[in-house]
Structures are given as C-alpha cells and as structure tokens.
Design a protein around this motif. Structure first.
Motif, mmCIF file in Angstrom:
data_model
loop_
_atom_site.group_PDB
_atom_site.id
_atom_site.type_symbol
_atom_site.label_atom_id
_atom_site.label_comp_id
_atom_site.label_asym_id
_atom_site.label_seq_id
_atom_site.Cartn_x
_atom_site.Cartn_y
_atom_site.Cartn_z
ATOM 1 N N ASP A 182 -58.971 -28.701 -14.846
ATOM 2 C CA ASP A 182 -60.100 -28.633 -13.917
ATOM 3 C C ASP A 182 -59.956 -27.508 -12.899
ATOM 4 N N GLY A 183 -58.904 -26.729 -13.009
ATOM 5 C CA GLY A 183 -58.703 -25.618 -12.087
ATOM 6 C C GLY A 183 -57.412 -25.746 -11.317
ATOM 7 N N SER A 184 -57.128 -24.761 -10.531
ATOM 8 C CA SER A 184 -55.865 -24.704 -9.807
ATOM 9 C C SER A 184 -55.696 -25.878 -8.841
ATOM 10 N N PRO A 185 -54.512 -26.465 -8.803
ATOM 11 C CA PRO A 185 -54.240 -27.528 -7.829
ATOM 12 C C PRO A 185 -54.060 -26.989 -6.413
ATOM 13 N N ILE A 186 -53.992 -25.669 -6.310
ATOM 14 C CA ILE A 186 -53.826 -25.005 -5.006
ATOM 15 C C ILE A 186 -54.894 -23.929 -4.871
ATOM 16 N N THR A 187 -55.587 -23.934 -3.753
ATOM 17 C CA THR A 187 -56.558 -22.876 -3.486
ATOM 18 C C THR A 187 -56.277 -22.204 -2.146
ATOM 19 N N ASN A 188 -55.961 -23.005 -1.130
ATOM 20 C CA ASN A 188 -55.606 -22.480 0.190
ATOM 21 C C ASN A 188 -54.108 -22.225 0.218
ATOM 22 N N ILE A 189 -53.697 -21.069 0.695
ATOM 23 C CA ILE A 189 -52.290 -20.665 0.627
ATOM 24 C C ILE A 189 -51.364 -21.629 1.367
ATOM 25 N N TRP A 190 -51.889 -22.323 2.393
ATOM 26 C CA TRP A 190 -51.052 -23.247 3.148
ATOM 27 C C TRP A 190 -50.663 -24.484 2.342
ATOM 28 N N GLN A 191 -51.394 -24.778 1.258
ATOM 29 C CA GLN A 191 -51.032 -25.918 0.413
ATOM 30 C C GLN A 191 -49.656 -25.733 -0.220
ATOM 31 N N LEU A 192 -49.220 -24.485 -0.332
ATOM 32 C CA LEU A 192 -47.885 -24.225 -0.883
ATOM 33 C C LEU A 192 -46.781 -24.753 0.025
ATOM 34 N N THR A 193 -47.103 -25.033 1.270
ATOM 35 C CA THR A 193 -46.094 -25.514 2.217
ATOM 36 C C THR A 193 -46.078 -27.034 2.306
ATOM 37 N N GLU A 194 -46.897 -27.706 1.498
ATOM 38 C CA GLU A 194 -46.977 -29.167 1.543
ATOM 39 C C GLU A 194 -45.848 -29.804 0.733
ATOM 40 N N PRO A 195 -45.445 -31.040 1.082
ATOM 41 C CA PRO A 195 -44.254 -31.681 0.477
ATOM 42 C C PRO A 195 -44.305 -31.789 -1.043
ATOM 43 N N GLN A 196 -45.492 -31.990 -1.628
ATOM 44 C CA GLN A 196 -45.547 -32.207 -3.081
ATOM 45 C C GLN A 196 -45.145 -30.976 -3.883
ATOM 46 N N TRP A 197 -45.081 -29.809 -3.222
ATOM 47 C CA TRP A 197 -44.695 -28.597 -3.927
ATOM 48 C C TRP A 197 -43.274 -28.147 -3.592
ATOM 49 N N LYS A 198 -42.553 -28.996 -2.911
ATOM 50 C CA LYS A 198 -41.173 -28.649 -2.575
ATOM 51 C C LYS A 198 -40.335 -28.530 -3.844
ATOM 52 N N GLY A 199 -39.679 -27.378 -4.004
ATOM 53 C CA GLY A 199 -38.855 -27.143 -5.186
ATOM 54 C C GLY A 199 -39.646 -26.890 -6.454
ATOM 55 N N LYS A 200 -40.955 -26.660 -6.331
ATOM 56 C CA LYS A 200 -41.793 -26.457 -7.523
ATOM 57 C C LYS A 200 -42.562 -25.130 -7.458
ATOM 58 N N ILE A 201 -42.071 -24.216 -6.639
ATOM 59 C CA ILE A 201 -42.691 -22.899 -6.513
ATOM 60 C C ILE A 201 -41.685 -21.848 -6.970
ATOM 61 N N LEU A 202 -42.049 -21.066 -7.952
ATOM 62 C CA LEU A 202 -41.165 -20.023 -8.475
ATOM 63 C C LEU A 202 -41.556 -18.666 -7.901
ATOM 64 N N MET A 203 -40.557 -17.860 -7.588
ATOM 65 C CA MET A 203 -40.780 -16.505 -7.094
ATOM 66 C C MET A 203 -39.468 -15.738 -7.210
ATOM 67 N N GLN A 204 -39.494 -14.464 -6.905
ATOM 68 C CA GLN A 204 -38.259 -13.694 -6.827
ATOM 69 C C GLN A 204 -37.811 -13.603 -5.377
ATOM 70 N N ASN A 205 -36.519 -13.422 -5.189
ATOM 71 C CA ASN A 205 -35.948 -13.402 -3.846
ATOM 72 C C ASN A 205 -36.316 -12.100 -3.142
ATOM 73 N N PRO A 206 -37.029 -12.172 -2.020
ATOM 74 C CA PRO A 206 -37.405 -10.949 -1.298
ATOM 75 C C PRO A 206 -36.217 -10.140 -0.799
ATOM 76 N N LEU A 207 -35.038 -10.778 -0.718
ATOM 77 C CA LEU A 207 -33.848 -10.052 -0.269
ATOM 78 C C LEU A 207 -33.265 -9.173 -1.362
ATOM 79 N N ASP A 208 -33.644 -9.441 -2.603
ATOM 80 C CA ASP A 208 -33.066 -8.721 -3.738
ATOM 81 C C ASP A 208 -34.017 -7.699 -4.351
ATOM 82 N N ASN A 209 -35.248 -7.658 -3.864
ATOM 83 C CA ASN A 209 -36.263 -6.887 -4.559
ATOM 84 C C ASN A 209 -37.194 -6.237 -3.543
ATOM 85 N N LEU A 210 -37.306 -4.907 -3.610
ATOM 86 C CA LEU A 210 -38.119 -4.169 -2.649
ATOM 87 C C LEU A 210 -39.577 -4.587 -2.679
#
Length: 402
Positions: A182-210
């Motif tokens: 039915d579409g993305s479970p996240i639309t507003n960027i602040w939803q990424l900071t909510e408890p249900q997404w803890k440990g479920k967000i993948l990214m690269q480490n900003p300290l290792d990559n320009l």
C-alpha cells in the motif's frame, strides 16, 4: 580535514603572492609574476582556449585530430567504457581511453599526476560531494569548468554556477514494496526516529564515507533546519524541542536518527539487497544510492523509493572537469559535449547514464522511463560553500554521538 588544511596553505600562499605583486613584484616583460601573460591567461589556458563557449563539434573534432587524436577519461562509473566505445564510433579518428576508478583513488591519482607534471587524464568524471572540488580544485585552477553555451542553454543556471553537471543522483530511502503493497510505511523523515524503526534502518557510516558525511551535513545548513522543524510540528502537533548541543533541527534529527541505532553496511548494493529481497515479512528500510533502482529487474528486487517529506537530502551531482595542463584539450571539450548529450540529437554519449535512479540536468533530455519527475522530488539545494565550511563540524557532531 587534510584537504581543508591544504586549502588554507594555498590561500595563505595566494595572499603572499598578492602582497608581492601589489608592491611592484611583476615581471619586466609585462607578464604577471604568476606566469600569466598580458591577457591575464596562462599559456595553457590560451592554447587550450579553455574559456571558449561557442566552438562547434566539427571545429573541436578537427582540433582534436591535430593535437594527436587521443583523449583519456577518468570516471567513477563503470559505464565509462560504453561512453568510450560510443565516442570512438562517432569520432573514429580519436582514440578514447576510459578508466573506471573509485572516488578516493581517482582524486589521489589525478592529483599526484598533476603535481608531478604527468598529464594523463584529460577529463575527470566525479561528484563534488562536499564542495572541495570547487573550492580546492576549480578555484585553484587544477580542474577547469568547460561550459559550452549551446548545451548550457538547456540547463538550470543553479546547477552551473560551480560545476559542469552531467546528471543527478540522490541518497534515497527505500522500502520493500512486496511487504508494504500500500506504499511506504514512512513518509515524514521524523518517523525514522520513532521506536518501531530502532535497529531497522540501513545506511553507510558517515564517518567512513565522504558522500555520506556530506549528506548528513546537508540537513544542518541553509533553510533545511527550518523545514525539518516545521515538518516535526506538522507530524506531532507540537514544536520541536532541541537537545543540549543541537543548534538547530538538523542536528536534532541526526541525533535522534543516531539514537535509533541504524545498521551500517559497506555499500549501497548491500543495502539495496537487504531491503529489496522479496519474501521478507518484516524487512528493514534503508538509505541507498538512487541508482540502485536500476538493478531491480536483474536482481529480482522489490525496491521502492520514498519521496521523504520535507526532504530526502542534498543531491549527488555527477560533474565533469578538464584537467589543467592536459595534452588534449580540444578532444577533452569534445568528449564533455558528447557525454552531456551533444547538440545534434545524438545522445549516445549520455544514454549509459540515463537510467532509473538518475536524472538529466538538461531540459531537453527525457529521464528514463518510469522515473519520477525530478521536479516532484523533495530535494535540498546543494551549496558547495555551505557544505564545505560545515562538513567537519557535522562530522565531528556525529562522531561525538558515539
């Protein structure tokens, strides 16, 4: 950090040079002490005619043959080989040699060669992620911006003030379309900071990559913090309260994102596979290079991008440069015109880059079929000076978070 120290030393040297020449330190023959002639141009600038904007393909082709019939491209894209083949097919009397090199290796290689007076690369294809290419290479005349008027008339001037842009990519949030039909479970960027997404967000480490360090910096500069604060209030119905040490909403977002324990990977391919592999009941979401969308079909992924509100971050603009002192400036300019899509209707030089997850900068080239129009995406403006000045501050802030 090292690059910023290098720039400081160059600026100090330039200041000293200005002081000397201001006190009558010029040459006796009317030329300047920095090696420029009466025209104000260096010998190479004059020979290369690097600031010309009205040369035709035919004129450049003839000049390129006369200067040796060769051109060398250093590129961060594996697609550069296809570009070289198409270029030689169109201009058979010029041999185009392309090297696919990682960003860090490319910059190290071309800088080392230039300092040694070994002019191997004629054209460089890279991204100015943090503004250092403009502030350290263009401003100090190591790289030159070739900007032909006929092609640039089709490009928004906001993209051309500090670069010769080729195409745009993004760092986008992706979700699994099979798990969320039915579409993305996240639309507003602040939803990424909510408890249900803890440990479920993948990214690269900003300290290792320009590029990732530049991306997080983009949330903390310009009007973006105000946009983030407004988006927070829209979502939760109350004003954002900043934590100690967070000077604006951008830093607050980064702190809360970090507190939600994102999982770091070594590449966007890993993120795309982890998020997009079908058959998952509770898949993660992940920030990845938008270009990975083109791999959906070949890999059987079900990746879907999110047009985050209020912003998905700053763009990653692929850029082209002519290397100072290069031996084939006419061929370099002809290659840049070819890669940018030319002006005669033959876009074979641009076609390898016109795929899902990439957007043309020209208003007369249609994006790949299935692309969301770039004008409909929430993207922050890229200001190379703002990112350049703020980069280390934001990076240090992320590191301080632990």
């Amino acid at each position: 950090m090292l690059k910023h120290k290098k720039l400081l030393s160059l600026l100090l040297a330039a200041t000293m040079l200005f002081t000397v020449t201001g006190c009558g330190g010029g040459t006796d023959d009317g030329g300047a002490a920095d090696g420029t002639g009466e025209s104000g141009l260096t010998e190479w600038e004059e020979t290369a005619n690097i600031y010309a904007t009205d040369e035709t393909d035919e004129e450049l082709y003839e000049q390129a043959i006369a200067e040796g019939g060769e051109v060398t491209l250093y590129s961060i894209s594996s697609r550069c080989g296809k570009v070289a083949e198409a270029f030689t097919a169109k201009y058979p009397e010029i041999e185009c040699t392309a090297f696919d090199i990682s960003t860090n290796e490319l910059l190290e290689k071309v800088t080392r060669e230039h300092e040694a007076g070994q002019y191997v690369a004629d054209v460089v294809h890279i991204k100015d992620q943090d503004g250092s290419l403009y502030n350290e290479y263009v401003q100090n005349k190591i790289f030159y911006l070739y900007q032909p008027a006929d092609i640039f008339s089709h490009i928004d001037p906001s993209y051309t003030e500090t670069a010769t842009p080729l195409y745009i990519e993004l760092t986008q949030l992706f979700y699994n379309a099979e798990a969320y039909p039915d579409g993305s479970p996240i639309t507003n960027i602040w939803q990424l900071t909510e408890p249900q997404w803890k440990g479920k967000i993948l990214m690269q480490n900003p300290l290792d990559n320009l590029s990732w360090g530049s991306w997080i910096t983009g949330f903390c500069v310009g009007d973006v913090p105000d946009q983030l604060a407004a988006a927070y209030e829209e979502l939760y119905g109350e004003a954002l309260v900043l934590s100690d040490g967070c000077e604006n909403a951008g830093y607050e977002f980064l702190k809360r994102l970090h507190d939600n324990e994102p999982i770091y990977t070594s590449s966007s391919d890993e993120i795309a596979e982890a998020v997009g592999t079908p058959g998952q009941s509770d898949p993660p979401v992940g920030f990845s290079a938008s270009s990975k969308l083109r791999k959906n079909e070949d890999n059987g992924w079900v990746l879907a991008p999110v047009n985050l509100y209020p912003t998905t971050g700053i763009p990653a603009i692929n850029t082209l440069y002519v290397v100072e002192g290069c031996e084939h400036p006419a061929a370099a300019k002809l290659l840049i015109r070819f890669m940018m899509g030319g002006i005669d209707g033959d876009t074979s030089g641009y076609e390898p880059f016109n795929t899902l997850g990439g957007w043309p900068v020209r208003d007369d080239i249609e994006p790949a079929e299935g692309s969301t129009p770039y004008s409909e995406l929430n993207v922050s403006p890229f200001d190379p000076d703002e990112i350049y000045v703020t980069y280390n501050t934001v990076r240090d802030f992320w590191q301080m978070l632990g």
